[in-house]
Write an enzyme that holds these catalytic residues in place. Structure first.
Site, PDB file in Angstrom:
ATOM      1  N   LYS A   1     -31.626 -13.688  22.591  1.00 17.64           N
ATOM      2  CA  LYS A   1     -31.246 -13.089  21.135  1.00 17.64           C
ATOM      3  C   LYS A   1     -32.836 -12.782  21.234  1.00 17.64           C
ATOM      4  O   LYS A   1     -33.939 -13.645  21.232  1.00 17.64           O
ATOM      5  CB  LYS A   1     -30.962 -13.845  20.223  1.00 17.64           C
ATOM      6  CG  LYS A   1     -30.404 -13.649  18.713  1.00 17.64           C
ATOM      7  CD  LYS A   1     -29.977 -14.347  17.750  1.00 17.64           C
ATOM      8  CE  LYS A   1     -30.172 -13.355  16.538  1.00 17.64           C
ATOM      9  NZ  LYS A   1     -29.735 -14.391  15.439  1.00 17.64           N
TER      10      LYS A   1
ATOM     11  N   SER B   1     -24.378 -17.326  12.219  1.00 17.79           N
ATOM     12  CA  SER B   1     -24.438 -15.544  13.094  1.00 17.79           C
ATOM     13  C   SER B   1     -24.507 -16.373  14.720  1.00 17.79           C
ATOM     14  O   SER B   1     -25.098 -15.338  16.312  1.00 17.79           O
ATOM     15  CB  SER B   1     -26.318 -15.720  13.097  1.00 17.79           C
ATOM     16  OG  SER B   1     -26.457 -14.952  11.408  1.00 17.79           O
TER      17      SER B   1
ATOM     18  N   SER C   1     -25.507 -12.487  12.869  1.00 16.55           N
ATOM     19  CA  SER C   1     -26.240 -11.300  13.656  1.00 16.55           C
ATOM     20  C   SER C   1     -26.931 -11.378  14.569  1.00 16.55           C
ATOM     21  O   SER C   1     -27.417 -10.942  15.534  1.00 16.55           O
ATOM     22  CB  SER C   1     -27.906 -12.047  13.047  1.00 16.55           C
ATOM     23  OG  SER C   1     -28.784 -13.346  13.258  1.00 16.55           O
TER      24      SER C   1
END
Lengths: 479, 481, 93
Positions: free
Chosen positions: A73, A172, A148
């Protein structure tokens, strides 16, 4: 069957057996990463990945993670590899250091192929708040992958990588895992070092794995946990994370959170969860209803605490030491124009909300009260875990929603995390596993346990995974 | 007598002289090229986290114990949020409602010997800002400033006093002795010039007899105690002038210009600061082990103010001797070692007087010189025994500074031993014979003239005559005593 | 509904320059979100202690031992403006 269809554990076994090489694996995955049909990646490090694969292939004995590719990420700092946290505020930013958890995985033989798309500074539930692009749900390109950590989830579902890292503040990791039909795990707060995770809400942020199998997530977590001298809130994980082998749940008491099975949960989601509860009973678990009344206040509590912390965490972005900056001829303009121009709308909204909640005259009404509600939440979870071993609920109240569906209404977007937030506030670990389909889209089952019960969660999730045998391959994905 | 009473409290920032910064492992430095002692943590790069320096905690506790503060059984850090280029995170990690050291008290001694007791509100830990230089910077061709992060993150203890002070001179007395105490504790360099000790004063005045506090102004960042004292007096005078003319004091930060003696306003606090303090989620509470605190209490050195009292009461020193000799822990140690071997008062005189005067040329301090405390004690003993005269002793001292030899050896090598009375008597006889007028004056009862003979005898003997012996022998020769 | 001056004050505290349109939208959206958040203002929280950390850990301290930091080039390499080894910032007024 291509190399990309193998789980990480299987890829490591193939490497160990000499059936493939790390370079071959990296090349196979890089082809899909570079094609990027679901727009999962923000940066690709093809050269770095191939160089590292060659190094590992040349080693006399393979490291624990063999030389298997991974996606990271973009909220995690990677030295010399552009890291933006999905924001224009960090466009082109090349960090001078690597996050502890990434370094540990690299040391164990994982090969970073690229950085995955995300909602700006991890604020969002659809990855539509990325300043760069929308990531598409591999199951339906007209729908969001969740967020997210949407890029990390989509890249695993799309088989661009066997596993990836995400971060979870209010859901997330778990929510995009659910929407993309894969496994996602948020560890106990403190289990994985946050050093190098670009902070959103420090008291809630945790790094965790995505994968297509439960065992892969356990293996990845095993190599990340443990105290880091650079993170005062990191903890020694008691014992060791074990690869799950359980095929039944006998003796386990599972509490179904009543408040998270009622209003607001889509019927198709509810049906899939109820089916998996029956599966758990078939596997020998005792399933009982349990009430966590404070969880109804979770969203309100979270939307005070997280924005408050984010308003402070994001104050360092001013265009002076790093990141692009605007042309300003005095200091106030430097701050206000840089931050006004380069933060996106959701980030600005949360900074405003958090600044308000901490401001003189409002602190006691908002931040102070939210911290007290958090106390009640922690106590309620502790009491629940005196009665049951695990808590079960949907991960997300809905399946993946269409792109653009909720962008106009911030609060509608916030509701996507209603089931995951109470767990985050309590700081306990939880895993989301795919448990079925609703209208052809994956449904995620969330299991939560007490602090440091990761092994119990992996075992239970593994047993359910084997029983349900969910097919993680999105229908449109070419074989 | 003024109709107003000044009410003054001070805030003192003390940079701790630890090896590394408060929250990261960067080495502390002074005077190195800019931005050569930084890391991702003190530059506030995305994703970094603070970790508390244990030695900073220890030193904060040591300070708190010396100030008689209550040590908090559990204290936490807060974030103080504000934007400024010298604050890279845009928040300072500090302490708010639960500081590591709570209420305490510090007593200083005024020049007249009276005691000055000041309440300590708190002493807390925080991190220093970076160094912002307003000149010389440029940006896109325009005027600007530059930032050097070497200093950023240095551990600071902020000591806050109650508004117990009533004059600029009391503030200076308090601060000088507080500084001395901190030097004795070895926690900080306490250099006002280098900024490792900085003091701000909150000044207000009120009608004599009133117990309400007036509006205060903050006198910022003076780099010497003398200027701070003068600045406070100037600010008191300014406030008195405003009030006596029927005006109102506005709450603001003021600056004293030593060159002109004027007070100027830095900025009005109209845009009131809202620091949005909240508990720092990246750090965990500090809970000092009571056994640790007790061992720190036990290890505390004798502090200068009580030490001065003891020097006067038990060692026969003057208040001034005591003040001068407690200037630094090294000087006290030096003196104490000498005083343990010879008469303390005489040791005090020689160390603070002749020794320091002679060392001024080389710029050394006594403890850095070749003269050891034992040398000083031996010299004092030689004087007491009459083996050397005072002028000779001064020469002995000069010799010791050069060679580091024992005083007896210097006396020997330079032939500085006092003449025995037999040799001296012959010289005196000649002197009396050569100066009949002065001899007559002595017979007329003018004892002052003895000084003339002592001077002449010194000249003749190259300083080896003992003045007492000269006086005795002149009297014998002239008066037949 | 929070008022315009509160929005402007908070934006100034946060150093965010908002366009007039953004200010209006922000005011409406924040007001909407605060309505939901107000649920916690009605809760009975007397005697409840606030939670800052979910983990019960204390005294995490670091020995006072230097660690290698960044070279000056690395420290400055992402800066927008470098002036003689320092970070340049615009004038303040």
């Amino acid at each position: 069957m291509s190399l990309r269809d193998l789980s990480a554990v299987e890829q490591i076994a193939a490497l160990e057996a000499g059936e493939t090489t790390s370079l071959e694996l990296v090349d196979a995955h890089l082809a899909a990463v570079e094609a990027d049909d679901v727009e999962a990646f923000l940066a690709i490090d093809a050269e770095g990945a191939r160089a590292r694969a060659r190094e590992i292939d040349a080693m006399p004995s393979r490291p624990a993670l063999g030389g298997v590719p991974i996606g990271i990420k973009d909220a995690l700092s990677t030295r010399d590899v552009v890291t933006t946290s999905g924001s224009r505020m960090l466009e082109g930013f090349r960090p001078v250091y690597t996050a502890t958890c990434v370094q540990r995985l690299q040391d164990a033989g994982a090969i970073v192929v690229g950085k995955t798309n995300m909602d700006e500074f991890a604020m969002g539930s659809s990855t539509e708040n990325s300043a760069y692009k929308n990531t598409l749900n591999p199951w339906d390109h007209g729908r969001v992958p969740g967020g997210s950590s949407g890029g990390s989830a989509a890249s695993v579902a799309q088989r661009q990588v066997p596993w990836s890292l995400g971060s979870d503040t209010g859901g997330s990791i778990r929510q995009p895992a659910a929407l993309c039909g894969i496994v996602g795990m948020k560890p106990t707060y403190g289990a994985v070092s946050r050093y190098g995770l670009i902070a959103f809400a420090s008291s809630l942020d945790q790094v965790g794995p995505f994968s297509r199998t439960v065992a892969d997530s356990a293996l990845l977590l095993k190599h990340m946990v443990g105290r880091d001298p650079m993170d005062s809130t990191s903890l020694d994980w008691p014992g060791e994370i074990a690869l799950p082998t359980a095929t039944d749940m006998s003796g386990l008491r599972v509490g179904v959170v009543e408040e998270l099975m009622g209003e607001g949960i889509e019927p198709g989601v509810k049906a899939a969860i109820e089916a998996s509860l029956r599966t758990m009973e078939d596997l020998g678990a005792t399933v009982v209803p349990i009430s966590l009344p404070t969880s109804l206040s979770g969203l309100a509590t979270y939307y005070v605490l997280a924005p408050a912390e984010c308003s402070s965490n994001l104050a360092r972005f001013d265009g002076i030491r790093y990141g692009p900056s605007v042309d300003a001829d005095n200091l106030l303009d430097q701050y206000e124009i840089t931050r006004g121009d380069l933060f996106g709308p959701e980030v600005k909204r949360r900074i405003m909300l958090g600044t308000f909640a901490l401001a003189s005259g409002y602190y006691d009404q908002y931040y102070g009260r939210a911290q007290k509600v958090r106390t009640l939440m922690v106590q309620e979870f502790a009491q629940a875990f005196e009665q049951v071993d695990l808590l079960a609920s949907p991960t997300s109240p809905s399946v993946a929603f269409p792109l653009g569906d909720r962008t106009a209404d911030p609060y509608a977007m916030y509701l996507a995390d209603v089931c995951t937030i109470p767990v985050s506030l309590a700081g306990v670990p939880a895993i989301s596993i795919p448990c079925g389909l609703s209208d052809g889209l994956p449904v995620g089952l969330q299991l939560a346990g007490p602090a440091f019960s990761e092994n119990r969660l992996f075992d239970a999730a593994h047993a359910i995974e084997q029983a349900i045998a969910f097919d993680t391959r999105p229908p449109g994905l070419a074989t | 007598m003024s109709a107003y009473e000044p009410v003054i409290g001070v805030e003192i920032h003390v940079q701790l002289s630890t090896r590394t910064k408060m929250f990261c492992g960067c080495e502390l430095s002074f005077g190195d090229p800019p931005n050569t002692h930084t890391c991702p943590v003190c530059l506030a790069h995305p994703g970094v986290l603070p970790v508390v320096n244990e030695e900073a905690i220890r030193r904060a506790l040591v300070i708190g114990l010396a100030l008689g503060c209550e040590i908090a059984p559990r204290s936490i850090f807060h974030r103080k949020n504000y934007f400024y280029p010298d604050l890279p995170k845009a928040y300072q990690v500090s302490q708010f409602d639960i500081p590591i050291c709570g209420r305490g008290e510090f007593t200083a001694i005024r020049e007249d010997g009276s005691e000055l007791t000041v309440g300590i509100t708190r002493a807390h830990l925080e991190e220093d800002a970076a160094k912002l230089t307003h000149e010389g910077g440029r940006r896109a061709g325009a005027e600007g400033s530059v930032v050097d992060f070497n200093r950023g993150g240095t551990p600071l203890v902020e000591i806050v006093t109650e508004p117990d002070l009533r004059s600029g001179s009391d503030v200076a007395t308090f601060l000088r002795q507080l500084r001395q105490t901190l030097l004795f504790l070895g926690v900080s360099d306490c250099s006002m010039e280098e900024g490792s000790m900085r003091a701000d004063a909150n000044v207000s005045i009120r009608p004599v007899g009133s117990h309400e506090l007036g509006t205060k102004t903050e006198l910022k960042n003076m780099n010497s105690f003398r200027f701070l004292e003068r600045g406070i007096e100037a600010e008191i005078a300014r406030q008195e002038r405003i009030l006596s003319e029927g005006g109102r004091i506005s709450q603001e930060t003021v600056h004293y210009e030593p060159e002109t003696g004027h007070i100027t306003s830095l900025r009005s606090k109209e845009e009131s600061h809202d620091y949005r303090y909240f508990p720092e989620p990246d750090l965990v509470p500090v809970v000092p082990d009571p056994a640790w605190v007790e061992s720190l209490r036990a290890e505390q050195p004798e502090l200068p103010v009580p030490l001065r009292r003891r020097m006067v009461a038990e060692m026969g020193l003057s208040a001034e001797d005591a003040e001068v000799l407690t200037e630094s822990p090294e000087l006290v140690e030096y003196f104490m070692q000498a005083a343990a071997l010879a008469d303390p008062k005489a040791c005090a005189n020689w160390i603070r007087g002749e020794l320091r005067a002679q060392l001024r040329e080389t710029g050394e301090e006594p403890w850095q010189s070749k003269v050891t405390p034992a040398h000083v004690a031996a010299l004092v003993d030689l004087l007491a025994a009459g083996t050397v005269s005072v002028p000779a002793a001064k020469e002995v001292l000069a010799g010791m500074i050069q060679t580091g030899d024992q005083p007896a050896a210097v006396v020997e090598s330079k032939g500085l031993a006092a003449m025995d009375d037999g040799d001296l008597a012959a010289i005196i006889a000649e002197l009396v014979a050569a100066n009949p007028d002065q001899a007559q004056q002595l017979r007329d009862g003018k004892d002052k003239v003895l000084g003339f003979f002592v001077g002449q005898a010194m000249k003749q003997t190259g300083g080896r005559a003992n003045p007492q012996s000269v006086q005795k022998l002149v009297r014998e020769a002239v008066l037949g005593e | 509904m929070i008022d315009e001056s509160t929005v402007n004050h908070v934006a100034r505290l946060a150093r965010l320059r908002l366009t007039p349109d953004e200010q209006q939208v922000m005011r409406e959206e924040l007001s909407g979100i605060l309505e939901h958040i107000d649920a916690i203002r009605a809760m009975d929280l007397d005697g409840v202690e606030p939670t800052t950390h979910v983990i019960a850990v204390e005294n995490v301290l670091r020995p006072d031992v230097p660690r290698p930091g960044l070279s000056r080039d690395d420290a400055l390499r992402e800066a927008a403006d470098v002036v003689d080894g320092s970070f340049g910032v615009p004038r303040m007024d």
